[in-house]
Enzyme design. Structure first.
Site, PDB file in Angstrom:
ATOM      1  N   ASP A 250       0.873  -1.170   0.000  1.00  0.00           N
ATOM      2  CA  ASP A 250       0.000   0.000   0.000  1.00  0.00           C
ATOM      3  C   ASP A 250       0.916   1.228   0.000  1.00  0.00           C
ATOM      4  OD1 ASP A 250      -2.111   1.789   0.061  1.00  0.00           O
ATOM      5  OD2 ASP A 250      -3.193   0.756   1.666  1.00  0.00           O
TER       6      ASP A 250
HETATM    7  C1  BGC Z   1      -5.140   3.202   0.016  1.00  0.00           C
HETATM    8  C2  BGC Z   1      -5.153   2.171  -1.101  1.00  0.00           C
HETATM    9  C3  BGC Z   1      -4.953   2.849  -2.428  1.00  0.00           C
HETATM   10  C4  BGC Z   1      -3.676   3.636  -2.387  1.00  0.00           C
HETATM   11  C5  BGC Z   1      -3.359   4.336  -3.692  1.00  0.00           C
HETATM   12  C6  BGC Z   1      -3.969   4.131  -0.076  1.00  0.00           C
HETATM   13  O1  BGC Z   1      -4.176   5.219   0.752  1.00  0.00           O
HETATM   14  O2  BGC Z   1      -5.163   2.543   1.262  1.00  0.00           O
HETATM   15  O3  BGC Z   1      -6.370   1.458  -1.091  1.00  0.00           O
HETATM   16  O4  BGC Z   1      -4.960   1.892  -3.466  1.00  0.00           O
HETATM   17  O5  BGC Z   1      -3.775   4.617  -1.375  1.00  0.00           O
HETATM   18  O6  BGC Z   1      -4.198   5.399  -3.913  1.00  0.00           O
END
Ligand code: BGC
Length: 722
Positions: A250
């Site tokens: 993530d």
């Molecule tokens: C989220 C993810 C997301 C990523 C990219 C993170 O803050 O938890 O679900 O895919 O950002 O935007």
């Protein structure tokens, strides 16, 4: 040079192996980390400007990975692609309320096609985390509290998305069940319980959808960061489940180089958010020093390239093209209609199109329908109906956004010679006056939820409960339409005539709601998450960490609550519910809910009869479903078993369901067969799933709390691999 790896007759593994032979060490390193392209100046020329970007290797024809969030459509938070709209699906809980794998597949196909249209080849969605905490700010991105339902629907959505020759990701692996303190919390749970719940949802989703990648979660699980958990990544995902795709982090979830790489993390995403680019120069050095074997780096790259070959990214590269938004909106509308849940109806619904006067009140129903916030934020085609600024961490993503699909206009379209008036609902007395003069009052109530924050309570925000009370007191012929991210309390329930849970209904939400209100569509949604009666009934009446603000690492949390503990100087949350998430927890504690898991009404009625059970290695239940009412409708009978859980207590489990469309008077025999893991407990000593021999109680029901047919059947003892 002939590009031997472009021979489509070879297996994805063989193609990846041939290609890796050509890569330099630097090129290999460049494939395992990448930035948020919008934060690079100038942005890479071949970036499609989504959440993530991994540069390709041009000399060998390796395309850049252009990654976009896509839980509910092609996201565009912060409008990094200025003005670029997309089709907004209804929320995950709405999609899950359909209980319809085919619809989930169709939604995936649609989102995947829009991704391609915009030049993306990797989708960062969907989520299969179980909704353990009803106030979690991201529940609207997830698929509810049951591992079978969430796993099946996530798998189908992924399969649909990947049918566009792109990669779809499954996230957030694992146990990212609260947004509060998500960057520091250590979620603690018994391994067997984890395997029987959240991990089972992921396992089923992977079996059905075969996602090209899996995204790790932010939190720790049993002491280790999800992105450096040897248990989660190497042991469970890659060894036990034989997963052959890659694990991406993530955004801002990487905390080490060698430890993460050796634990099974294959790629660092959104690298500007980490303390350093761990999988850049430090990984190269670790490989050169032998701290991370070269074979491990090869495996990381192999997994990425293999997925790209397997999913068609090399053979059919994504390129920008025209999008048929009108056609895609129909997919969103179909999902919204099937995902709307009728929670109460004393007979007022469906409404007649020739009422004299209808008062529509509240929730900006004159301009649109609400959507949830965070990285999944879809910007409507043509711009939002309404956009309200928001403070705090959530505000970093986007404004509060309403899709321009006004229920008010859609209601007007359904009526003839009806005076449809509107009150914003800001003044309950004024709204009540409007309602008093109307044949029917329709109050819209909403609750904005967002990534990065949990909700402060289960109640509708602001004065909306008081508004509904005032309107219902003036006119009991009141319908409440909820646009909420998650379950809410309904203290006014006895005083209104009907309640619809429309969740966040997406691009054509207004039309979907009107079609249901006026009976053009017969509601068929069933809750994928329990509505509790009060917060005291929850596993955790307070969200750990929420009332104190985000704790820093090592800070002492002043609390007497037993579920918030200091663990090795960190902030941890115990999960005493284990595998008994949602309805299972309520069943175990004999707690009745406000609206149970699986519940939802229709404008017709159904009867179930003739239960026949076959036991042995698994259980098959067959029974007759009849439409006993006057209009066509869809029933979703559910089959539950009660087995003895690992703790020796009865454990209720959904083993399957049927979704049956029936004309008035029509009946059909349906049959449901259990996934054997739902009859088993996870046995660490085996290790694997163990089914105990003996009689098992089976019920067919209209919800987790309402059975229509009862039976018992013997299963034979058995074991299954993890
Ligand atoms: C989220 C993810 C997301 C990523 C990219 C993170 O803050 O938890 O679900 O895919 O950002 O935007």
């Amino acid at each position: 040079m002939t590009q031997a790896w472009m021979d489509k007759t070879l297996s994805p593994d063989a193609r990846a192996t041939l290609l890796i032979e050509q890569l330099t060490l630097d090129e290999m390193i460049s494939l395992v980390h990448g930035p948020m392209p919008a934060m690079v100046t100038p942005p890479p020329a071949d970036a499609a400007m989504g959440a993530g970007y991994i540069p390709g290797v041009e000399r060998l024809g390796i395309p850049p990975l252009n990654e976009t969030d896509a839980s509910l459509g092609i996201a565009n938070p912060r409008q990094v692609r200025p003005g670029d709209g997309a089709t907004g699906l209804p929320s995950g809980l709405a999609l899950a309320s359909t209980w319809d794998p085919e619809l989930a597949h169709a939604a995936g196909v649609m989102v995947g096609s829009e991704a391609r249209d915009k030049g993306f080849n990797v989708l960062l969605g969907g989520g299969a985390n179980l909704t353990r905490e009803p106030r979690c700010g991201r529940n609207f991105e997830y698929l509810g509290e049951d591992p079978l339902l969430a796993g099946v629907l996530a798998g189908e959505a992924i399969k649909g998305a990947q049918s566009n020759d792109i990669v779809c990701t499954l996230k957030h692996f694992a146990l990212n069940d609260q947004e509060t303190c998500r960057h520091v919390v250590d979620a603690r749970i018994d391994e067997g319980a984890l395997r029987e719940s959240d991990l089972l949802a992921f396992q089923i989703a992977i079996e059905r959808g075969d996602p090209g990648s899996v995204m790790c979660a932010y939190n720790r699980v049993n002491g280790e960061w999800a992105g450096e958990s040897d248990f989660l990544l190497n042991q469970v995902l890659k060894r036990d489940w034989g997963y052959r795709g890659w694990v991406m982090s993530d955004w801002g979830a990487v905390h080490s180089t060698a430890k993460a790489a050796l634990a099974g993390l294959d790629q660092e995403s959104g690298e500007q958010l980490d303390k350093q680019v761990y999988f850049g120069a430090p990984l190269k050095e670790a490989v050169e020093q032998g701290e991370v074997p070269f074979e491990r780096l090869t495996d990381m790259v192999h997994r990425i390239l293999r997925s790209l070959f397997a999913k068609g990214v090399f053979d059919n590269p994504a390129a920008k093209r025209f999008t048929d938004y009108a056609a895609n909106a129909q997919v969103a509308q179909a999902a919204a209609e099937a995902g709307t849940v009728l929670l109460k109806n004393d007979g007022l619904l469906p409404l007649s199109g020739s009422l004299r006067r209808i008062a529509v009140i509240g929730a900006h129903a004159d301009v649109g329908v609400l959507s949830g916030g965070g990285s999944s934020q879809v910007i409507p085609v043509g711009g939002p109906g309404l956009s309200l600024p928001v403070a705090g961490a959530a505000g970093a993503f986007a404004n509060i956004t309403y899709h321009p699909s006004a229920p008010l206009a859609a209601i007007r379209d359904m009526t003839r010679n009806t005076q449809v008036t509107f009150s914003p609902g800001t003044d309950p007395a004024e709204a009540a006056d409007l309602a008093r003069d109307a044949d029917v009052a329709i109050v819209f109530a909403d609750q904005w939820a967002t990534e990065a924050e949990d909700l402060p309570s289960l109640s509708l925000p602001g004065h909306q409960d008081a508004l509904i009370e005032a309107v219902a007191a003036a006119n009991p012929r009141t319908v409440v339409v909820l646009e909420t991210g998650t379950p809410v309390l309904t203290p006014w329930l006895d005083r209104v005539s009907a309640v619809l849970e429309a969740w966040y209904p997406g691009t054509r939400g207004g039309e979907a709601i009107a079609n249901i209100l006026f009976g053009a569509v017969n509601p068929s949604g069933r809750l994928p998450i329990s509505f509790p009666r009060e917060v005291e009934d929850l596993v955790r009446p307070e969200i750990p960490g929420q009332i104190f603000g985000p704790p820093e690492e090592g800070r002492t949390i002043p609390t007497s609550r037993p579920d918030v503990q200091q663990h090795k100087g960190r902030f941890s949350v115990e999960h005493p519910e284990g595998a008994d998430v949602g309805y299972r927890w309520f069943a175990k504690h004999g707690t009745a809910t406000l609206f149970p898991f699986g519940f939802g009404l229709s404008y017709t009625s159904f009867a179930h009869s003739g239960l026949e059970l076959t036991g042995g290695e698994t259980i098959t239940a067959s029974f007759e479903v009849k439409n006993t009412g006057a209009v066509a409708g869809i029933d979703t009978p559910q089959v539950y078993v009660t087995v003895t859980g690992s703790d020796g207590q009865p454990s209720q489990r959904l083993i399957g369901w049927a979704r049956v469309a029936l004309a008035p008077g029509e009946s059909r025999r349906v049959s449901v067969t259990a996934d054997r893991r739902l009859l088993a407990n996870y046995d660490l000593a085996l290790p694997g799933w163990r089914i105990a021999a003996g009689p098992v109680a089976v019920v067919v029901g209209t919800s987790a709390e309402d059975a229509t047919l009862h039976g018992e059947v013997a299963v034979t003892a058995g074991t299954l691999k993890p």
